[in-house]
Design an enzyme around this catalytic site. Structure first.
Site, mmCIF file in Angstrom:
data_model
loop_
_atom_site.group_PDB
_atom_site.id
_atom_site.type_symbol
_atom_site.label_atom_id
_atom_site.label_comp_id
_atom_site.label_asym_id
_atom_site.label_seq_id
_atom_site.Cartn_x
_atom_site.Cartn_y
_atom_site.Cartn_z
ATOM 1 N NE ARG A 11 66.540 -19.183 23.835
ATOM 2 C CZ ARG A 11 67.018 -19.367 22.607
ATOM 3 N NH1 ARG A 11 68.059 -18.717 22.185
ATOM 4 N NH2 ARG A 11 66.431 -20.194 21.795
ATOM 5 N NE ARG A 55 70.096 -21.570 11.050
ATOM 6 C CZ ARG A 55 69.868 -21.672 12.354
ATOM 7 N NH1 ARG A 55 69.765 -22.860 12.913
ATOM 8 N NH2 ARG A 55 69.782 -20.609 13.114
ATOM 9 N NE ARG A 115 66.514 -19.209 12.623
ATOM 10 C CZ ARG A 115 66.812 -19.817 13.754
ATOM 11 N NH1 ARG A 115 66.760 -21.131 13.826
ATOM 12 N NH2 ARG A 115 67.187 -19.125 14.809
ATOM 13 N NE ARG A 121 70.051 -16.083 16.367
ATOM 14 C CZ ARG A 121 70.323 -16.826 15.283
ATOM 15 N NH1 ARG A 121 70.630 -16.227 14.139
ATOM 16 N NH2 ARG A 121 70.285 -18.121 15.349
ATOM 17 C CE LYS A 158 69.591 -23.844 21.450
ATOM 18 N NZ LYS A 158 70.514 -22.887 20.823
HETATM 19 P P1 ADP Z 1 68.976 -20.050 18.135
HETATM 20 O O1 ADP Z 1 69.246 -20.614 19.478
HETATM 21 O O2 ADP Z 1 69.705 -20.792 17.051
HETATM 22 O O3 ADP Z 1 69.236 -18.576 18.045
HETATM 23 P P2 ADP Z 1 66.078 -20.541 18.425
HETATM 24 O O4 ADP Z 1 65.248 -21.104 17.347
HETATM 25 O O5 ADP Z 1 66.247 -21.366 19.646
HETATM 26 O O6 ADP Z 1 67.475 -20.213 17.718
HETATM 27 O O7 ADP Z 1 65.507 -19.114 18.874
HETATM 28 C C1 ADP Z 1 65.280 -18.107 17.936
HETATM 29 C C2 ADP Z 1 64.781 -16.834 18.599
HETATM 30 O O8 ADP Z 1 63.549 -17.074 19.286
HETATM 31 C C3 ADP Z 1 65.689 -16.218 19.666
HETATM 32 O O9 ADP Z 1 66.734 -15.452 19.119
HETATM 33 C C4 ADP Z 1 64.662 -15.376 20.448
HETATM 34 O O10 ADP Z 1 64.330 -14.191 19.765
HETATM 35 C C5 ADP Z 1 63.437 -16.277 20.459
HETATM 36 N N1 ADP Z 1 63.440 -17.163 21.642
HETATM 37 C C6 ADP Z 1 63.518 -18.523 21.611
HETATM 38 N N2 ADP Z 1 63.496 -19.013 22.870
HETATM 39 C C7 ADP Z 1 63.443 -17.956 23.702
HETATM 40 C C8 ADP Z 1 63.415 -17.799 25.128
HETATM 41 N N3 ADP Z 1 63.467 -18.869 25.938
HETATM 42 N N4 ADP Z 1 63.344 -16.547 25.638
HETATM 43 C C9 ADP Z 1 63.288 -15.477 24.842
HETATM 44 N N5 ADP Z 1 63.316 -15.536 23.497
HETATM 45 C C10 ADP Z 1 63.395 -16.762 22.923
#
Ligand code: ADP
Length: 198
Positions: A88, A127, A133, A144, A13
């Protein structure tokens, strides 16, 4: 132009979001990036967010919604935005609906990037080995994927029912995915459902 990009962890994304943002001259806003940026601040909230992220769980809706609401009133969002990784949860969908209504605007499209589960785990594991990370450990990756399936995948149906969903195959070369994505958005524009791309 008001867009969302959705997809499971590892779907790519972030990479595609910055290209789309550049193309339409709108900011690509990633809640994940915003939360990761909090690691430099030494507040109890920042610490709590770090712990949650490292486990692979979601940050509580009230925190996430507040962070997003704050960001969307910035000047650079006046002509639109692309949200990456938000909403989300169903609660976040309702909150965003309220923010958009208040601003008297509507979503133009919701991009869904799909990639099969085995490929996702392989990408995140790679990654994890290169970028370090904190949430790319095998355990957090599993969490996740599960949290995404339970809480976020159902949102695709919500946006599909609203006629907003643009589904794009996220498998293969990054440039191929970008081409596919713009082709899908252009087709939607051609259908009259989206403001024509510049
Ligand atoms: P990915 O989709 O690859 O897991 P992101 O960088 O989008 O990585 O998100 C990393 C983390 O940030 C998520 O696992 C969560 O803990 C937090 N996070 C990001 N966006 C949200 C959201 N909209 N609601 C709740 N937690 C979020």
């Amino acid at each position: 132009m008001h867009l969302l990009i959705m997809g499971p962890p590892g779907a790519g994304k972030g990479t595609q979001a910055s290209r789309i943002g550049g193309h339409y001259s709108i900011p690509a806003i990633s809640t994940g990036d915003m939360f990761r940026a909090m690691k430099d601040s030494d507040t109890p909230l920042a610490k709590q967010v770090q712990e949650i992220m490292t486990s692979g769980a979601y940050v509580p809706d009230e925190v996430t919604n507040a962070v997003v609401a704050d960001r969307l009133v910035a000047d650079d969002c006046a002509d639109g935005f692309l949200l990456d990784g938000y909403p989300r949860t169903l609660d976040q969908v309702s909150f965003l609906d309220g923010v958009l209504k208040e601003a008297d605007c509507e979503l133009d499209a919701v991009i869904s990037l799909s990639v099969d589960a085995d490929e996702l785990v392989a990408r995140l594991t790679r990654r994890g080995a290169t970028d370090g990370r904190a949430d790319d450990t095998p355990e957090a990756i599993r969490t996740r994927q599960q949290v995404y399936a339970d809480q976020t995948a159902p949102l695709l149906d919500v946006y599909r029912e609203r006629g907003l969903l643009v589904e794009v195959d996220g498998l293969g070369d990054i440039d191929d995915v970008t081409r596919r994505l713009f082709a899908a958005l252009d087709q939607r524009a051609g259908d009259g459902a989206l403001v024509a791309s510049s």
